[in-house]
Design a protein around this motif. Structure first.
Motif, mmCIF file in Angstrom:
data_model
loop_
_atom_site.group_PDB
_atom_site.id
_atom_site.type_symbol
_atom_site.label_atom_id
_atom_site.label_comp_id
_atom_site.label_asym_id
_atom_site.label_seq_id
_atom_site.Cartn_x
_atom_site.Cartn_y
_atom_site.Cartn_z
ATOM 1 N N UNK A 128 74.097 19.891 -28.851
ATOM 2 C CA UNK A 128 73.433 19.707 -27.561
ATOM 3 C C UNK A 128 74.460 19.408 -26.470
ATOM 4 N N UNK A 129 75.485 18.647 -26.808
ATOM 5 C CA UNK A 129 76.542 18.367 -25.826
ATOM 6 C C UNK A 129 77.244 19.660 -25.410
ATOM 7 N N UNK A 147 66.608 22.480 -27.216
ATOM 8 C CA UNK A 147 66.944 21.113 -27.598
ATOM 9 C C UNK A 147 66.491 20.782 -29.003
ATOM 10 N N UNK A 148 65.311 21.258 -29.385
ATOM 11 C CA UNK A 148 64.827 21.011 -30.747
ATOM 12 C C UNK A 148 65.692 21.726 -31.780
ATOM 13 N N UNK A 197 56.343 16.118 -32.134
ATOM 14 C CA UNK A 197 56.581 16.811 -30.876
ATOM 15 C C UNK A 197 56.277 15.951 -29.671
ATOM 16 N N UNK A 198 55.219 15.123 -29.754
ATOM 17 C CA UNK A 198 54.885 14.271 -28.631
ATOM 18 C C UNK A 198 55.986 13.262 -28.384
ATOM 19 N N UNK A 247 66.266 20.642 -22.509
ATOM 20 C CA UNK A 247 66.978 20.433 -23.773
ATOM 21 C C UNK A 247 67.343 18.966 -23.973
ATOM 22 N N UNK A 248 67.712 18.283 -22.901
ATOM 23 C CA UNK A 248 68.196 16.903 -23.015
ATOM 24 C C UNK A 248 67.070 15.882 -23.046
ATOM 25 N N UNK A 249 66.070 16.067 -22.180
ATOM 26 C CA UNK A 249 65.042 15.042 -22.010
ATOM 27 C C UNK A 249 63.674 15.441 -22.547
ATOM 28 N N UNK A 250 63.469 16.729 -22.808
ATOM 29 C CA UNK A 250 62.170 17.183 -23.273
ATOM 30 C C UNK A 250 61.346 17.792 -22.145
ATOM 31 N N UNK A 251 60.328 18.575 -22.537
ATOM 32 C CA UNK A 251 59.515 19.299 -21.556
ATOM 33 C C UNK A 251 58.727 18.354 -20.665
#
Length: 222
Positions: free
Chosen positions: A198-199, A189-190, A108-109, A36-40
């Protein structure tokens, strides 16, 4: 690879592996928060460290390390509290992690690679492969799982073959579950965006990990 495990025992082992690696626990909560925070994509070293680290731990425990652990109560107690401390520290990191800055290209990238930077300049980064693999050795749940499975499924008549087969089962289950939880976190996250929602999500994940740390260290290991 010849072992004494029959098909029913192997299916039971596979079912246990799926249940234990896919259900919520310290590893999966951390993976969801990281996704969620940094991405997949940025969470991949963390996910692979979990997926490979636990099967390696299980292999060594199945070969006899678990007997040393069981025979040394003080070592077990010290390791449990060390694991609790590490998990509480990670829970604090998760709860206080600021989301990374929004990427310049809104696709998305770009969102998946945004996690390669520090989280909002706060110094928080995704867990590394080595860090995630090493975490298994101070994770009380990992010790419970590896010792319990070794006692139930490893007869000792073919130690290396049985340990290797169990390792492959956990590797397959771990690879799929780690990716699923990282993707689940990335999807959350998205949906949550980069702001207060998110926090709140990260605070909730941190609190859940902290409670898990205290619960696991209070419960007897083994």
């Amino acid at each position: 690879m010849a072992t004494d495990l029959n098909i029913d025992t192997l299916l039971a082992l596979a079912g246990y592996a799926v249940a234990s690696t896919w259900t919520p626990g310290p590893n999966n909560m951390m993976l969801a928060s990281s996704g969620a925070t940094f991405g997949w994509r940025a969470t991949q070293p963390h996910a692979m460290g979990v997926a490979v680290g636990f099967p390696l731990m299980f292999f060594l425990v199945a070969l006899g390390l678990g007997q040393v652990f069981e025979a040394a109560p003080m070592f077990r107690l010290a390791l449990g509290w060390l694991g609790c401390g590490v998990m509480l520290w990670l829970a604090w990191r998760i709860a206080t992690a600021a989301p990374p800055a929004a990427p310049d290209v809104s696709n998305n990238v770009g969102a998946a690679t945004a996690g390669t930077r520090d989280a909002g300049g706060s110094g928080h980064r995704p867990l590394t492969f080595a860090g995630a693999a090493a975490f298994q050795w101070v994770n009380p749940k990992a010790w419970v799982m590896s010792i319990g499975v070794s006692a139930a499924f490893v007869s000792g008549r073919d130690p290396i073959g049985e340990a290797a087969l169990g390792t492959l089962v956990f590797l397959g289950s771990g690879l799929t579950s780690a990716q699923a939880w990282a993707l689940l976190g990335a999807g959350a996250g998205r949906l949550l965006g980069r702001g207060s929602r998110l926090r709140v999500f990260n605070v909730a994940m941190g609190l859940m990990l902290g409670v898990s740390a205290l619960w696991l260290v209070v419960e007897p290991v083994g």
